[in-house]
Design a protein around this motif. Sequence first.
Motif, PDB file in Angstrom:
ATOM      1  N   GLU A 104       0.818  -1.203   0.000  1.00 50.57           N
ATOM      2  CA  GLU A 104       0.000   0.000   0.000  1.00 50.57           C
ATOM      3  C   GLU A 104       0.859   1.262   0.000  1.00 50.57           C
ATOM      4  N   ASP A 105       0.740   2.120   1.033  1.00 47.31           N
ATOM      5  CA  ASP A 105       1.482   3.378   1.042  1.00 47.31           C
ATOM      6  C   ASP A 105       2.981   3.181   1.210  1.00 47.31           C
ATOM      7  N   GLY A 128       6.504   3.938  -5.053  1.00 46.44           N
ATOM      8  CA  GLY A 128       5.861   3.375  -6.233  1.00 46.44           C
ATOM      9  C   GLY A 128       6.606   2.141  -6.706  1.00 46.44           C
ATOM     10  N   ALA A 148       0.626   5.334  -8.020  1.00 46.99           N
ATOM     11  CA  ALA A 148      -0.666   5.933  -8.348  1.00 46.99           C
ATOM     12  C   ALA A 148      -0.709   7.410  -7.978  1.00 46.99           C
ATOM     13  N   TYR A 149      -0.010   7.784  -6.897  1.00 42.24           N
ATOM     14  CA  TYR A 149      -0.038   9.175  -6.439  1.00 42.24           C
ATOM     15  C   TYR A 149       1.361   9.791  -6.454  1.00 42.24           C
ATOM     16  N   ASP A 150       2.291   9.163  -7.179  1.00 43.05           N
ATOM     17  CA  ASP A 150       3.669   9.629  -7.217  1.00 43.05           C
ATOM     18  C   ASP A 150       4.016  10.159  -8.596  1.00 43.05           C
ATOM     19  N   LYS A 151       5.038  10.995  -8.658  1.00 42.69           N
ATOM     20  CA  LYS A 151       5.506  11.510  -9.936  1.00 42.69           C
ATOM     21  C   LYS A 151       6.152  10.386 -10.751  1.00 42.69           C
ATOM     22  N   LYS A 170       3.848   8.752 -17.008  1.00 40.57           N
ATOM     23  CA  LYS A 170       4.057   7.539 -16.225  1.00 40.57           C
ATOM     24  C   LYS A 170       4.118   6.370 -17.196  1.00 40.57           C
TER      25      LYS A 170
END
Length: 378
Positions: A104-105, A128, A148-151, A170
């Motif tokens: 997950e995170d 990621g 999903a929420y990273d550059k 991405k």
Amino acid sequence: MRTRLLAVVACLVVQGCAAGPTSAARSEPPPASALASASALASVSEPAAELASAPTPADEKVPLSARWKLVPGLPDDHNWERGLYDVSAASPDRAWAAGYQGWEDGVEMTLRHWDGARWRRSPAGHSGSLSAVDADGPANAWAVGGGAYDKPVALQWDGRSWRRHRSPLKARDVAVDGGRVVLISSSQAVQGNGARFVRKLVVSRPAAELRAVSAGAGHTWIAGERRGQPMVWHGSARGFEEAEMPVVPGGGTLGAVWQNSPSDVWAVGHAGESPLILRWNGVSWKRVELPPDWRGGLTSVTAFGPRDVWIASLRIGTTPRSVVLLHWDGRTWTRERSPSPGEVTRAVIERIPGTSQLWLATSIVDGDSESIVTYRRG
């Protein structure tokens, strides 16, 4: 063909000889009447037999290779929530494997380096996962990915260290061609050298989707699907143009592509539950005929040349316990089955330049997660 899912992936790394599977089919494209049956099942070596289990019943007629040997990986390979999505080899003593570890995170990118004797961990240092890696020499490799929420992340190996570049998308796949690198997402393709990227292609989703890229000798091939039919884009100094493809009855999709030369390109995927192979001969794309009873989706393709092509296949709609490998020797299609590392959900095959050996990376189920098992084929 390398989009990361938060589900399960692990790695099976394999070396093998290009000669080996038993005869099954002739010519390209071969008539079904000329196909010979597979030979008897081979015995499995002791290390492989320890982890082997019953294959998917439909694959039992495929000969089981006795050449697979268990190869030690990293000490924590047996732990859950770690896996490899892609493998690329530049030489017998230089290869890279890319993926993730964590949950997950806490998911982090993982990158490994093969030094000819064992796998070593290389620092990735980013959250990621890495979805793909490609190299065309010991001092020229790229790895791409992101969360999903990273550059987005694009890493370049120059023979001494990994350098991070700002990626404009991405990427789900990457292809290296000397000083040129091509990155693709599901809808875009960009080309550059790290310092600068230029958008080369945009397709409209959901009507079309880009899945895999191969590059070499100034040419680029991007495979995917458009409205349920196979799609390939060809890039050269003149720009990108969509290739005219044969119509596949009932529809089909491509998930992997490999260029031997600008006049010999292979793209693979599936048409329903049947394997799908298309080949560019320098003039047109043709469908390669396989025996009608062969089943499975083709997940990866690699080659040492036009008469030595290897393809990885997994059953569709089931969780098979082995990988079926297809081999083309210029005249005949043959198959062999890998020993079972567990429930296989993904398979990527890669040739090792300078040898007749192969790497094979697979994902295996470990409860609700996954772990890593490594083998070689001698």
